[in-house]
Scaffold this motif. Sequence first.
Motif, mmCIF file in Angstrom:
data_model
loop_
_atom_site.group_PDB
_atom_site.id
_atom_site.type_symbol
_atom_site.label_atom_id
_atom_site.label_comp_id
_atom_site.label_asym_id
_atom_site.label_seq_id
_atom_site.Cartn_x
_atom_site.Cartn_y
_atom_site.Cartn_z
ATOM 1 N N MET A 41 0.855 -1.179 0.000
ATOM 2 C CA MET A 41 0.000 0.000 0.000
ATOM 3 C C MET A 41 0.896 1.235 0.000
ATOM 4 O O MET A 41 1.593 1.502 0.977
ATOM 5 C CB MET A 41 -0.892 -0.053 1.259
ATOM 6 N N GLU A 42 0.867 1.974 -1.114
ATOM 7 C CA GLU A 42 1.788 3.104 -1.276
ATOM 8 C C GLU A 42 1.151 4.366 -0.701
ATOM 9 O O GLU A 42 0.787 5.286 -1.430
ATOM 10 C CB GLU A 42 2.182 3.250 -2.741
ATOM 11 N N ASP A 43 1.062 4.402 0.606
ATOM 12 C CA ASP A 43 0.364 5.516 1.248
ATOM 13 C C ASP A 43 1.300 6.656 1.634
ATOM 14 O O ASP A 43 0.943 7.513 2.441
ATOM 15 C CB ASP A 43 -0.450 5.021 2.455
ATOM 16 N N LEU A 44 2.488 6.659 1.052
ATOM 17 C CA LEU A 44 3.371 7.826 1.239
ATOM 18 C C LEU A 44 3.450 8.622 -0.059
ATOM 19 O O LEU A 44 4.115 9.638 -0.140
ATOM 20 C CB LEU A 44 4.791 7.355 1.599
ATOM 21 N N ASP A 45 2.774 8.106 -1.099
ATOM 22 C CA ASP A 45 2.963 8.609 -2.447
ATOM 23 C C ASP A 45 2.082 9.827 -2.740
ATOM 24 O O ASP A 45 1.037 9.699 -3.378
ATOM 25 C CB ASP A 45 2.677 7.438 -3.413
ATOM 26 N N GLY A 46 2.494 10.978 -2.228
ATOM 27 C CA GLY A 46 1.877 12.212 -2.664
ATOM 28 C C GLY A 46 0.749 12.733 -1.796
ATOM 29 O O GLY A 46 0.294 12.074 -0.875
ATOM 30 N N VAL A 99 5.440 -4.715 -13.001
ATOM 31 C CA VAL A 99 4.480 -4.541 -14.102
ATOM 32 C C VAL A 99 3.641 -3.316 -13.769
ATOM 33 O O VAL A 99 3.042 -3.249 -12.692
ATOM 34 C CB VAL A 99 3.549 -5.777 -14.218
ATOM 35 N N ARG A 100 3.586 -2.327 -14.662
ATOM 36 C CA ARG A 100 2.838 -1.096 -14.372
ATOM 37 C C ARG A 100 2.652 -0.307 -15.660
ATOM 38 O O ARG A 100 3.090 -0.737 -16.735
ATOM 39 C CB ARG A 100 3.573 -0.270 -13.308
ATOM 40 N N GLY A 101 2.011 0.864 -15.561
ATOM 41 C CA GLY A 101 1.724 1.668 -16.744
ATOM 42 C C GLY A 101 2.971 2.338 -17.303
ATOM 43 O O GLY A 101 3.915 2.637 -16.562
HETATM 44 N N1 GLU Z 1 1.516 3.390 -6.537
HETATM 45 C C1 GLU Z 1 1.682 3.683 -7.921
HETATM 46 C C2 GLU Z 1 0.310 3.894 -8.559
HETATM 47 O O1 GLU Z 1 -0.696 3.465 -8.021
HETATM 48 C C3 GLU Z 1 2.423 2.584 -8.669
HETATM 49 C C4 GLU Z 1 3.866 2.719 -8.515
HETATM 50 C C5 GLU Z 1 4.701 1.633 -9.146
HETATM 51 O O2 GLU Z 1 4.130 0.661 -9.675
HETATM 52 O O3 GLU Z 1 5.901 1.743 -9.101
HETATM 53 O O4 GLU Z 1 0.265 4.492 -9.612
#
Ligand code: GLU
Length: 324
Positions: A55-60, A213-215
């Motif tokens: 859970m990336e809850d530090l991201d912004g 794997v991501r956008g």
């Molecule tokens: N937490 C990011 C998002 O939801 C993804 C970051 C990543 O995959 O490195 O866009």
Amino acid sequence: MMSISPSSNASQPALPGVTRLAPSPTGALHLGNARTFIANWAIGRQRGWRIVMRMEDLDGPRIKPESAAEALELLHWLGIDWDGDVLTQSHDLEPYRHAMRTLCAAGRTYPCTLTRTEIEAVASAPQDGTAAPPGIPRPDDAGRAVDFREEDHNYRLLVDDTAVELLDRFAGPHRIDLREAGGDFVVWTRRGTPAYQLSVVVDDLRQRVTDVVRGDDLLDSAARQTLLYNALGGTPPRWWHLPLVVGPDGRRLAKRHGDTRLSFYRDAGAAPERVLGLLAVWCGCIPSPREITVQEFLETFDPAGIPRSPITFTDKDHAWLSGS
Ligand code: GLU
């Protein structure tokens, strides 16, 4: 003596991989995110990899802590599962501080004392066409070891003088010169928290992630993260950057295209099989939408079939999800 031919290696089972699902709890898990998550999940499950959740809850600044549970619930609703406990970034900042002390001691990062206004002025200053790269001016003593003072300033990582070469499983080879993409980048913020680039690398290292794997909006970030892997003594993962889902105007799916959140369609009564049917079209599993189960999704999924260019969310897709 036993000889091993190259072909005998081909029949060896694949090495176990680890991939991760990393939502940011902003309350906006939309159809484009869902497409990337399900492709990520299917890549992992088809190969017998471990899938971890973070859970990336530090991201912004758009983070809403109460959205974390909702994101997990929505992913489960779709049929996406993962292995082990959820790692929630904000629960323990020590691993990120530790990485910062390493970077500071090695002279790879420097405190940036410029204010936001000064930075914006640099970014909007006209370039004269000579060699000066856009980006933030470095202090003269950048590169020397510094003490890490966590609630002091933003810290920036020094970018290399050479471009970063990436070999992406999906997007192919890329050469990214970070000096032309904003230059030295923030790894620690003056709020006393790690910036996205640092937290992702620290977490991917400690969660032993082998495949990201991501956008493909994060391709430049893969170059930044490669520098961080090098600076922290780790090996970068394999990258799979998928084209984004866009609206009819060609811009990435967002509020301006109406409510495309997964929760919107779920609350309006769409069955997960209906959403999966559309995601399956977007992943190239089936030619036109029909209701499918997550099991069928997994059986028909092939990463090689994912379209190589952006996918457009149309009114027809909206009508399909709305039950017509
Ligand atoms: N937490 C990011 C998002 O939801 C993804 C970051 C990543 O995959 O490195 O866009």
